[in-house]
Design an enzyme around this catalytic site. Structure first.
Site, PDB file in Angstrom:
ATOM      1  N   ASP A  35       3.919  -2.133   0.033  1.00 39.32           N
ATOM      2  CA  ASP A  35       4.073  -3.527  -0.330  1.00 39.32           C
ATOM      3  C   ASP A  35       2.869  -4.327   0.244  1.00 39.32           C
ATOM      4  OD1 ASP A  35       5.128  -5.948  -1.486  1.00 39.32           O
ATOM      5  OD2 ASP A  35       6.069  -6.182   0.221  1.00 39.32           O
ATOM      6  N   SER A  36       2.836  -5.753  -0.245  1.00 37.66           N
ATOM      7  CA  SER A  36       1.893  -6.381   0.458  1.00 37.66           C
ATOM      8  C   SER A  36       2.496  -6.914   1.889  1.00 37.66           C
ATOM      9  CB  SER A  36       1.601  -7.804  -0.269  1.00 37.66           C
ATOM     10  OG  SER A  36       3.005  -8.428  -0.684  1.00 37.66           O
ATOM     11  N   THR A  65       9.221  -8.877  -4.930  1.00 39.55           N
ATOM     12  CA  THR A  65      10.234  -7.949  -4.053  1.00 39.55           C
ATOM     13  C   THR A  65      11.147  -9.081  -3.022  1.00 39.55           C
ATOM     14  OG1 THR A  65       8.292  -8.166  -2.357  1.00 39.55           O
ATOM     15  CG2 THR A  65       8.717  -6.192  -3.571  1.00 39.55           C
ATOM     16  N   HIS A  66      10.877 -10.109  -2.996  1.00 35.39           N
ATOM     17  CA  HIS A  66      11.741 -11.008  -2.147  1.00 35.39           C
ATOM     18  C   HIS A  66      12.991 -11.533  -2.612  1.00 35.39           C
ATOM     19  CE1 HIS A  66       8.056 -10.652   0.276  1.00 35.39           C
ATOM     20  NE2 HIS A  66       8.500 -11.359   1.254  1.00 35.39           N
ATOM     21  N   TYR A 108      -0.233 -11.320  -1.552  1.00 30.27           N
ATOM     22  CA  TYR A 108      -0.975 -10.655  -2.604  1.00 30.27           C
ATOM     23  C   TYR A 108      -1.019 -11.698  -3.922  1.00 30.27           C
ATOM     24  CZ  TYR A 108      -1.674  -6.041  -0.687  1.00 30.27           C
ATOM     25  OH  TYR A 108      -2.249  -4.956   0.148  1.00 30.27           O
TER      26      TYR A 108
HETATM   27  N1  DGL Z   1       5.166  -8.232  -2.551  1.00 32.13           N
HETATM   28  C1  DGL Z   1       5.089  -9.261  -3.503  1.00 32.13           C
HETATM   29  C2  DGL Z   1       5.632  -9.244  -4.987  1.00 32.13           C
HETATM   30  O1  DGL Z   1       6.433  -8.639  -5.043  1.00 32.13           O
HETATM   31  C3  DGL Z   1       5.281 -10.683  -2.990  1.00 32.13           C
HETATM   32  C4  DGL Z   1       4.544 -11.325  -1.743  1.00 32.13           C
HETATM   33  C5  DGL Z   1       3.035 -11.472  -2.030  1.00 32.13           C
HETATM   34  O2  DGL Z   1       2.866 -12.432  -2.680  1.00 32.13           O
HETATM   35  O3  DGL Z   1       2.264 -10.796  -1.553  1.00 32.13           O
HETATM   36  O4  DGL Z   1       4.872  -9.622  -5.910  1.00 32.13           O
END
Ligand code: DGL
Length: 267
Positions: free
Chosen positions: A9-10, A184-185, A41
């Site tokens: 993940d980012s 994801t959040h 991201y």
């Molecule tokens: N993990 C990213 C998503 O699910 C959210 C956080 C980000 O912007 O990197 O899109």
């Protein structure tokens, strides 16, 4: 085959997906990478996200993973197709399973989608939903401020309630009966979002369907771990291991006692 599954993940948000994989596939070992140095991201270009994702896949391959889950909606929406072309290892993302889950949930075929700016702009969720059923109506909204609110732990807070009503208020004029939490959040904001949207709207967390797809994929490729295999988990980040540990404590069912730092630009 008892080799680990790679999950990336980012940043920390993908742990909500890792949690679901741990629940549904308790015998699978996992190597998790969170790109905490380069998050978010959701505000970056496709080229940048693709470059970052390639580096992470290279890193995970160096760890001997047997399959990869992109536990980031943004990287899934922007990089999955290219990565699948470039690598022979099986790679799955969030968007397709999320669309399948939403189609199961909806009755009136009016589906809302929320995510980062990049995910919403990519139109990928809508594309997969229309592939599954061309008669579906899709309403989308980018909710970029949800990510920092979750990372600050402001789950039950007035600021979060304000942002929920500001971002999601416009869904009220559409008769949506399901809402994809396409970031994801967002599953961590399930309570304030559900309160605002009301019980008639089903909140769809793609993570559940992603873990199911992973199980299916491992079975098809005959690379599932043995039923009695004791899973091992390793965690890697590109920066700031402390924040990762705090978030992991909130999200995961097991204690994380070690996080290792990786210079991801080397891969
Ligand atoms: N993990 C990213 C998503 O699910 C959210 C956080 C980000 O912007 O990197 O899109």
């Amino acid at each position: 085959m008892n080799a680990p599954v790679g999950v990336f993940d980012s940043g920390v948000g993908g742990l909500t997906v890792a949690r679901e994989i741990m629940r549904q596939l308790p015998e699978e070992s996992m190597i998790y990478f969170g790109d905490t140095a380069r998050v978010p991201y959701g505000t970056k270009s496709k080229e940048t996200i693709l470059r970052y994702s390639r580096q992470i896949v290279n890193f995970l391959l160096s760890k001997g993973v047997k399959a990869i889950v992109i536990a980031c909606n943004t990287a899934s929406a922007l990089a999955l197709a290219e990565l699948q072309k470039d690598y022979i290892i099986p790679i799955i993302g969030m968007v397709q399973p999320g669309a399948v889950a939403a189609m199961h949930a909806t009755k009136n075929k009016n589906i809302g989608i929320i995510g980062t700016n990049a995910t919403i702009k990519s139109g990928q969720y809508g594309m997969y939903l229309r592939k599954l059923d061309p008669s579906v109506t899709v309403v989308t909204k980018a909710c970029p401020l949800f990510v920092p609110l979750v990372e600050e732990g402001l789950i039950e807070d007035r600021i979060t309630e304000d942002m929920v009503s500001r971002y999601l208020g416009e869904f009220r004029q559409y008769d949506i009966d399901s809402l994809i939490l396409g970031c994801t959040h967002y599953p961590l904001l399930i309570n304030p979002i559900q309160r605002f949207m009301g019980d008639q709207v089903t909140l769809v967390n793609p993570a559940f369907e992603v873990a199911k797809s992973l199980k299916q994929l491992l079975k098809e490729q005959e690379i599932s771990a043995d039923q009695d295999h004791i899973a091992k988990y390793e965690y890697y980040v590109s920066d700031m291991a402390d924040q990762f540990l705090t978030f992991a404590d909130r999200v995961l069912p097991c204690k994380v006692d070690r996080v290792q730092l990786v210079d991801i630009e080397q891969y």
